[in-house]
Design a protein around this motif. Structure first.
Motif, PDB file in Angstrom:
ATOM      1  N   TYR A 169       0.873  -1.318   0.083  1.00 17.92           N
ATOM      2  CA  TYR A 169       0.045  -0.099  -0.082  1.00 17.92           C
ATOM      3  C   TYR A 169       0.754   1.364  -0.058  1.00 17.92           C
ATOM      4  O   TYR A 169       0.685   2.198  -0.524  1.00 17.92           O
ATOM      5  CB  TYR A 169      -1.102  -0.173   1.274  1.00 17.92           C
ATOM      6  N   ARG A 170       1.940   1.250   0.729  1.00 22.00           N
ATOM      7  CA  ARG A 170       2.777   2.458   0.747  1.00 22.00           C
ATOM      8  C   ARG A 170       3.524   2.566  -0.641  1.00 22.00           C
ATOM      9  O   ARG A 170       3.634   3.757  -0.908  1.00 22.00           O
ATOM     10  CB  ARG A 170       3.705   2.085   1.975  1.00 22.00           C
ATOM     11  N   ALA A 171       3.796   1.339  -1.206  1.00 22.89           N
ATOM     12  CA  ALA A 171       4.578   1.513  -2.374  1.00 22.89           C
ATOM     13  C   ALA A 171       3.431   2.078  -3.496  1.00 22.89           C
ATOM     14  O   ALA A 171       3.770   3.078  -4.077  1.00 22.89           O
ATOM     15  CB  ALA A 171       5.101   0.293  -2.948  1.00 22.89           C
ATOM     16  N   GLN A 172       2.324   1.671  -3.436  1.00 17.69           N
ATOM     17  CA  GLN A 172       1.442   2.227  -4.436  1.00 17.69           C
ATOM     18  C   GLN A 172       1.178   3.745  -4.139  1.00 17.69           C
ATOM     19  O   GLN A 172       0.894   4.609  -5.202  1.00 17.69           O
ATOM     20  CB  GLN A 172       0.008   1.378  -4.152  1.00 17.69           C
ATOM     21  N   VAL A 173       0.960   3.959  -2.935  1.00 17.70           N
ATOM     22  CA  VAL A 173       0.645   5.435  -2.633  1.00 17.70           C
ATOM     23  C   VAL A 173       1.839   6.426  -3.007  1.00 17.70           C
ATOM     24  O   VAL A 173       1.597   7.275  -3.602  1.00 17.70           O
ATOM     25  CB  VAL A 173       0.308   5.784  -1.082  1.00 17.70           C
ATOM     26  N   GLU A 174       3.088   5.826  -2.833  1.00 22.96           N
ATOM     27  CA  GLU A 174       4.285   6.491  -3.143  1.00 22.96           C
ATOM     28  C   GLU A 174       4.246   6.499  -4.768  1.00 22.96           C
ATOM     29  O   GLU A 174       4.381   7.720  -5.453  1.00 22.96           O
ATOM     30  CB  GLU A 174       5.558   5.833  -2.717  1.00 22.96           C
ATOM     31  N   GLU A 175       3.947   5.569  -5.449  1.00 22.64           N
ATOM     32  CA  GLU A 175       3.907   5.519  -6.883  1.00 22.64           C
ATOM     33  C   GLU A 175       3.027   6.553  -7.612  1.00 22.64           C
ATOM     34  O   GLU A 175       3.314   7.243  -8.332  1.00 22.64           O
ATOM     35  CB  GLU A 175       3.625   4.135  -7.324  1.00 22.64           C
ATOM     36  N   ASP A 176       1.679   6.667  -6.683  1.00 20.03           N
ATOM     37  CA  ASP A 176       0.625   7.459  -7.226  1.00 20.03           C
ATOM     38  C   ASP A 176       1.217   8.894  -7.092  1.00 20.03           C
ATOM     39  O   ASP A 176       0.967  10.003  -7.875  1.00 20.03           O
ATOM     40  CB  ASP A 176      -0.585   7.454  -6.561  1.00 20.03           C
ATOM     41  N   ARG A 177       1.922   9.196  -5.935  1.00 17.73           N
ATOM     42  CA  ARG A 177       2.484  10.701  -5.561  1.00 17.73           C
ATOM     43  C   ARG A 177       3.563  11.123  -6.696  1.00 17.73           C
ATOM     44  O   ARG A 177       3.639  12.151  -6.902  1.00 17.73           O
ATOM     45  CB  ARG A 177       2.993  10.615  -4.133  1.00 17.73           C
ATOM     46  N   MET A 178       4.271  10.202  -6.885  1.00 17.64           N
ATOM     47  CA  MET A 178       5.371  10.456  -7.711  1.00 17.64           C
ATOM     48  C   MET A 178       4.765  10.696  -9.282  1.00 17.64           C
ATOM     49  O   MET A 178       5.212  11.587 -10.001  1.00 17.64           O
ATOM     50  CB  MET A 178       6.414   9.322  -7.930  1.00 17.64           C
ATOM     51  N   ALA A 179       3.785  10.077  -9.584  1.00 16.95           N
ATOM     52  CA  ALA A 179       3.083  10.342 -10.764  1.00 16.95           C
ATOM     53  C   ALA A 179       2.406  11.602 -10.881  1.00 16.95           C
ATOM     54  O   ALA A 179       2.454  12.332 -11.936  1.00 16.95           O
ATOM     55  CB  ALA A 179       2.116   9.107 -11.106  1.00 16.95           C
ATOM     56  N   ALA A 180       1.695  12.085  -9.835  1.00 14.60           N
ATOM     57  CA  ALA A 180       1.168  13.386  -9.767  1.00 14.60           C
ATOM     58  C   ALA A 180       1.956  14.352  -9.724  1.00 14.60           C
ATOM     59  O   ALA A 180       2.130  15.387 -10.397  1.00 14.60           O
ATOM     60  CB  ALA A 180       0.525  13.329  -8.428  1.00 14.60           C
ATOM     61  N   ALA A 181       3.387  14.183  -9.285  1.00 18.13           N
ATOM     62  CA  ALA A 181       4.413  15.337  -9.045  1.00 18.13           C
ATOM     63  C   ALA A 181       4.893  15.280 -10.567  1.00 18.13           C
ATOM     64  O   ALA A 181       5.068  16.511 -10.961  1.00 18.13           O
ATOM     65  CB  ALA A 181       5.544  14.853  -7.981  1.00 18.13           C
ATOM     66  N   ALA A 182       5.143  14.244 -11.236  1.00 21.98           N
ATOM     67  CA  ALA A 182       5.641  14.141 -12.502  1.00 21.98           C
ATOM     68  C   ALA A 182       4.328  15.213 -13.503  1.00 21.98           C
ATOM     69  O   ALA A 182       4.955  15.708 -14.416  1.00 21.98           O
ATOM     70  CB  ALA A 182       6.038  12.863 -13.221  1.00 21.98           C
TER      71      ALA A 182
END
Length: 111
Positions: free
Chosen positions: A62-75
């Motif tokens: 779950y943390r990896a998925q949230v981090e991935e979503d956060r990185m995609a939003a930042a990108a």
């Protein structure tokens, strides 16, 4: 080899004895209450460890998925900011009649 298999196949197996041998008591061959308690303890401990491991793995995913979503939003925000910056830099130039483009707010070059 054939003789060995034939002799093994024809040798009778001993009959199991219905009672214990002399000198051996029932307590010496069964685990008893202590054995049952230790086995139950290990089963419960193993089940709790498995439940805890599954919970931790789920949390890491779950943390990896949230981090991935956060990185995609930042990108995506970086791309949008870069597009907006490119939009500001590529404003249409005004023509001074000679075909020379002058950026807005820039002084006219003097001849």
């Amino acid at each position: 080899m054939h003789h060995l298999l034939l002799s093994l196949a024809t040798t009778p197996t001993p009959l199991p004895t219905p009672t214990l041998r002399e000198g051996i008591s029932e307590d010496q061959v069964t685990p008893g209450l202590l054995g049952f308690i230790m086995t139950a303890f290990f089963v419960v401990a193993t089940a709790l460890l498995i439940v805890d491991m599954v919970r931790r793995i789920r949390r890491v995913r779950y943390r990896a998925q949230v981090e991935e979503d956060r990185m995609a939003a930042a990108a995506a925000a970086d791309v949008a900011a870069a597009d907006a910056q490119d939009g500001l830099e590529s404003t249409p130039r005004q023509s001074d009649g000679d075909g020379n483009g002058i950026a807005p707010g820039q002084p006219r070059p003097q001849d």
